[in-house]
Design an enzyme around this catalytic site. Structure first.
Site, PDB file in Angstrom:
ATOM      1  N   ALA A  37       0.827  -1.209   0.000  1.00  0.00           N
ATOM      2  CA  ALA A  37       0.000   0.000   0.000  1.00  0.00           C
ATOM      3  C   ALA A  37       0.861   1.260   0.000  1.00  0.00           C
ATOM      4  CB  ALA A  37      -0.928  -0.004   1.214  1.00  0.00           C
ATOM      5  N   ASP A  40       2.653   1.442  -3.471  1.00  0.00           N
ATOM      6  CA  ASP A  40       1.740   1.819  -4.556  1.00  0.00           C
ATOM      7  C   ASP A  40       1.321   3.282  -4.455  1.00  0.00           C
ATOM      8  OD1 ASP A  40       1.810  -0.694  -5.687  1.00  0.00           O
ATOM      9  OD2 ASP A  40       0.053  -1.420  -4.600  1.00  0.00           O
ATOM     10  N   SER A  85       6.663  -5.609 -15.574  1.00  0.00           N
ATOM     11  CA  SER A  85       5.809  -5.665 -14.402  1.00  0.00           C
ATOM     12  C   SER A  85       4.358  -5.455 -14.825  1.00  0.00           C
ATOM     13  CB  SER A  85       6.257  -4.594 -13.408  1.00  0.00           C
ATOM     14  OG  SER A  85       5.550  -4.701 -12.215  1.00  0.00           O
ATOM     15  N   LYS A 123      -2.613 -14.208  -8.572  1.00  0.00           N
ATOM     16  CA  LYS A 123      -1.290 -13.581  -8.577  1.00  0.00           C
ATOM     17  C   LYS A 123      -0.463 -14.178  -7.436  1.00  0.00           C
ATOM     18  CE  LYS A 123       0.928  -9.029  -8.757  1.00  0.00           C
ATOM     19  NZ  LYS A 123       1.850  -9.221  -7.621  1.00  0.00           N
ATOM     20  N   ARG A 144      13.782 -12.626 -13.154  1.00  0.00           N
ATOM     21  CA  ARG A 144      13.348 -11.414 -13.857  1.00  0.00           C
ATOM     22  C   ARG A 144      14.467 -10.388 -13.927  1.00  0.00           C
ATOM     23  NH1 ARG A 144       8.261  -8.961 -14.085  1.00  0.00           N
ATOM     24  NH2 ARG A 144       7.489 -10.106 -12.277  1.00  0.00           N
ATOM     25  N   GLU A 180       6.177 -18.672 -12.104  1.00  0.00           N
ATOM     26  CA  GLU A 180       6.409 -18.136 -10.764  1.00  0.00           C
ATOM     27  C   GLU A 180       6.839 -19.272  -9.845  1.00  0.00           C
ATOM     28  OE1 GLU A 180       5.993 -14.384  -8.446  1.00  0.00           O
ATOM     29  OE2 GLU A 180       5.889 -14.891 -10.580  1.00  0.00           O
ATOM     30  N   LYS A 320      -5.327  -6.022  -7.013  1.00  0.00           N
ATOM     31  CA  LYS A 320      -4.709  -6.369  -5.734  1.00  0.00           C
ATOM     32  C   LYS A 320      -5.765  -6.513  -4.640  1.00  0.00           C
ATOM     33  CE  LYS A 320      -0.713  -6.360  -5.281  1.00  0.00           C
ATOM     34  NZ  LYS A 320       0.310  -5.292  -5.250  1.00  0.00           N
ATOM     35  N   CYS A 431      19.996   9.074  14.543  1.00  0.00           N
ATOM     36  CA  CYS A 431      21.127   9.224  15.462  1.00  0.00           C
ATOM     37  C   CYS A 431      22.211  10.047  14.778  1.00  0.00           C
ATOM     38  CB  CYS A 431      21.662   7.844  15.849  1.00  0.00           C
ATOM     39  SG  CYS A 431      23.263   7.882  16.672  1.00  0.00           S
TER      40      CYS A 431
END
Length: 683
Positions: A37, A40, A85, A123, A144, A180, A320, A431
């Site tokens: 999230a 994206d 992609s 997926k 890939r 995959e 997704k 730091c």
């Protein structure tokens, strides 16, 4: 073209740097740093800026990038067809937008849109690979990589039972098959039990375990891990295999490949939301992780026409899933210090099952997130595996129980006690101890010997911490002087003559190192593997790079040149300038360089035959749409703009070409008609 204001350019540079770091962590080290999230959202913001200000876009930028640069520990192989992609959607409206874009590109009316058929495929959250067969024999398997070149992992793939060694006589003379590699949830739990039993660090999730297993230098380690493969697409083929994607999947099955049994033919786009809802309900019962569904146009001739836009095909989209959630109790908030000094809060939780994975730790990101969510030790909290990878706390669950005091974020480093500062505009407190902070020193040493940096076999995190505590290794150059402690090493538990000799041999092998790996291995903030490679290609030699960095003071000409390197930008240039402004860093670098025999320059990437050209299309094209022509030009390395200027190299004249043709003539710019363009593009 509208020139971007300074604020937009600065924000774009910061997003580029963040995305480069996250890409390198996910694809290069198999260690995702942020949720899907967060990633994206950053990428959508970057694309919006580039849409508003096209001058910010570059072919080396994050919007055009796929994956990570291949690891040179493996052989590199150039894919015959790029492994790109996918763009993402998250709801029915997003999918409708995808279908509309397909229709506009193909010039379809409403009936044409309704006639489109799709193939739906779960997926899989694993590692994408490409398998090359010649004359029916399996000859090569690659990851890939960056989408153009991948790592040759043939020896490891030969250990997988799901990969046929031979194809039947009907198969093309040469064909690339995409798939995959993944690890089932049950196998993942067994593997982690074995890791813990032998004192090794457990894997964070099944994807990391699968990727780490496949990218082993010793194929016997891969053989010992039960990896699986789903085949899902074709890359290059010397002769047609099918006219539809569904028929191609059936052909793969007949050749002996495993195709996901949940793949489904969908006759109408209107039926897709129901399929998504059904699979979303069933996903937790599957023995493998999925984070969405891929939808592809079934007609391969339409796929060919649509082609690619940037890093993704126009004919496919990934829908997704939202992350899976659970409720558990927050036991403790620990502040960890990373190699760049960032203070990161980590939540320790009562173990809980989230989507088939036992979670006991989660990220809290930074002090603002803790304050905004108001999470406190002892709270019941709602947890999710964001993007099915990184656990993250959403917030406390309302309760009548008394709560502890709000968490007070430290303003000093919990390791070295130095002041922890927060720069204006940043969310992270850091730091200020630099390389006087033990945590940063150790983390940088661990980073330096990691697989994508110096990649010293036998010298991992546990060994670095052991040797640091013993005083053997306190800075990078000490690694190459470790032989001075040979006798002491032989007296330590777990270090016999064979293991010590193997370690010394591995260290000696790394006295010759590519410049990009040296730069990346220094652990400079924002310098990921890709940025390091860009710098290495630009400066060519270590001496050139070091000299330029020393000269890159604020407001200097060299600093401006550094920020102007394609794909680098001001945010990264500032970090390099800051690193070289510290005398201790220069001493550390020079000490390391003295221990190295040879620092190798990087090879420049190959380019399309229109690389460097600036092309304008004007008028109506009759054999293809304007977006299709633009995609072809960009694939061949050209930049396509909307207006004619002195920078324009070529104007392609369609029917009824207007003012742009006239301006090209006035400026003396070369022009061709559509047939000339087709010849130039090799169509």
């Amino acid at each position: 073209m509208t020139t971007a204001p300074v604020s937009a350019a600065e924000r774009h540079a910061a997003l580029e740097a963040d995305l480069a770091q996250w890409d390198e962590a996910y694809h290069g080290r198999d260690e995702p740093e942020v949720s899907d999230a967060v990633y994206d959202a950053a990428r959508r913001e970057l694309l919006a800026l580039e849409e508003a200000y096209p001058d910010l876009r570059s072919q080396e930028g994050a919007s055009q990038r796929v994956g990570a640069t291949p690891d040179s520990a493996f052989g590199k192989y150039r894919h015959l067809v790029p492994m790109l992609s996918l763009d993402n959607v998250f709801d029915p409206e997003g999918f409708d937008g995808f279908v509309s874009r397909v229709g506009r590109f193909l010039g379809l009316d409403e009936d044409g849109l309704q006639a489109l058929q799709f193939v739906a495929e779960p997926k899989i959250d694993g590692l994408s690979i490409s398998l090359t067969y010649e004359h029916g024999h399996f000859v090569r398997g690659t990851t890939r990589g960056d989408g153009i070149e991948g790592e040759d992992v043939t020896a490891n793939l030969l250990t997988l039972k799901d990969i046929p060694r031979e194809l039947p006589g009907e198969a093309p003379e040469r064909v690339e098959i995409r798939g995959e590699v993944f690890l089932s949830k049950s196998s993942f739990l067994t593997l982690n039990e074995q890791q813990v039993a032998r004192g090794a660090k457990p894997f964070a999730n099944p994807r990391n375990a699968a990727a780490g297993s496949l990218r082993q230098l010793d194929a016997e380690i891969t053989r010992s891990r039960p990896l699986s493969l789903f085949a899902y697409a074709q890359g290059y083929t010397s002769s047609p295999v099918a006219t539809t994607h569904w028929d191609y999947l059936e052909k793969l099955r007949s050749w002996g490949f495993t195709v996901n049994p949940l793949s489904q033919m969908i006759a109408h786009a209107r039926d897709i939301p129901a399929y998504v809802e059904k699979l979303a309900r069933e996903r937790s019962e599957l023995d493998y992780d999925i984070d969405g569904i891929v939808f592809k146009l079934d007609d391969l001739s339409l796929q060919d026409r649509l082609g690619f836009a940037g890093r993704a095909p126009r004919w496919a989209i990934a829908w997704k899933f939202p992350a899976e959630q659970a409720i558990t109790r927050l036991r403790e908030i620990e502040i960890q210090v990373g190699r760049t000094g960032a203070l990161t809060p980590v939540a320790h939780l009562e173990p809980v099952n989230v989507g088939g994975v036992i979670v006991s730790r989660a990220t809290l990101h930074n002090e603002d997130e803790i304050a905004r969510k108001d999470v406190r030790v002892g709270d019941l909290v709602r947890l999710q595996r964001a993007g099915d990878v990184i656990p993250q706390i959403l917030g406390p669950v309302p309760s009548e129980e008394p709560r502890s005091e709000p968490f007070v974020y430290p303003d000093h480093c919990p390791v070295c006690g130095s002041l922890a500062e927060r720069v204006h505009g940043e969310a992270v407190r850091r730091c200020t101890g630099g390389l006087t902070c033990e945590a940063q020193i150790v983390e940088r040493l661990i980073h330096m010997v990691s697989r994508n940096a110096f990649d010293i076999d036998g010298l991992g995190e546990r060994s670095i911490r052991e040797f640091y505590d013993a005083g053997y290794i306190r800075r990078p150059g000490d690694i190459f002087r470790l032989r001075q402690h040979e006798e002491a090493l032989l007296q330590r538990d777990g270090w016999g003559r064979l293991s010590v000799d193997n370690l010394f041999r591995a260290i000696e092998d790394r006295r010759t190192i590519p410049l990009s790996r040296l730069i990346f291995g220094l652990g400079i903030r924002r310098i990921g593997e890709r940025n390091a490679q860009l710098l290495a290609r630009h400066y060519q030699t270590f001496e050139n790079w070091r000299t330029a960095m020393l000269a890159a003071r604020p407001d200097s000409e060299e600093r401006a040149s550094l920020g102007a390197i394609m794909g680098v930008g001001d945010a990264i240039a500032d970090e390099l300038s800051a690193f070289f402004s510290e005398s201790h860093n220069i001493e550390t670098l020079d000490d390391l360089a003295l221990e190295l025999k040879d620092i190798i320059a990087e090879e420049a990437p190959s380019e399309g035959h229109l690389s460097g050209k600036v092309i304008v299309f004007t008028g109506t094209l009759t054999t293809m749409s304007r977006p299709e022509a633009k995609a072809i030009a960009e694939r061949l390395g050209a930049q396509v703009t909307d207006s004619v200027s002195k920078k324009t190299s070529l104007v392609v004249l369609g029917e009824k070409a207007g003012s742009k043709a006239k301006k090209a003539a006035e400026l003396g710019i070369e022009t061709v008609d559509e047939s000339g363009w087709r010849v130039l593009a090799g169509l």
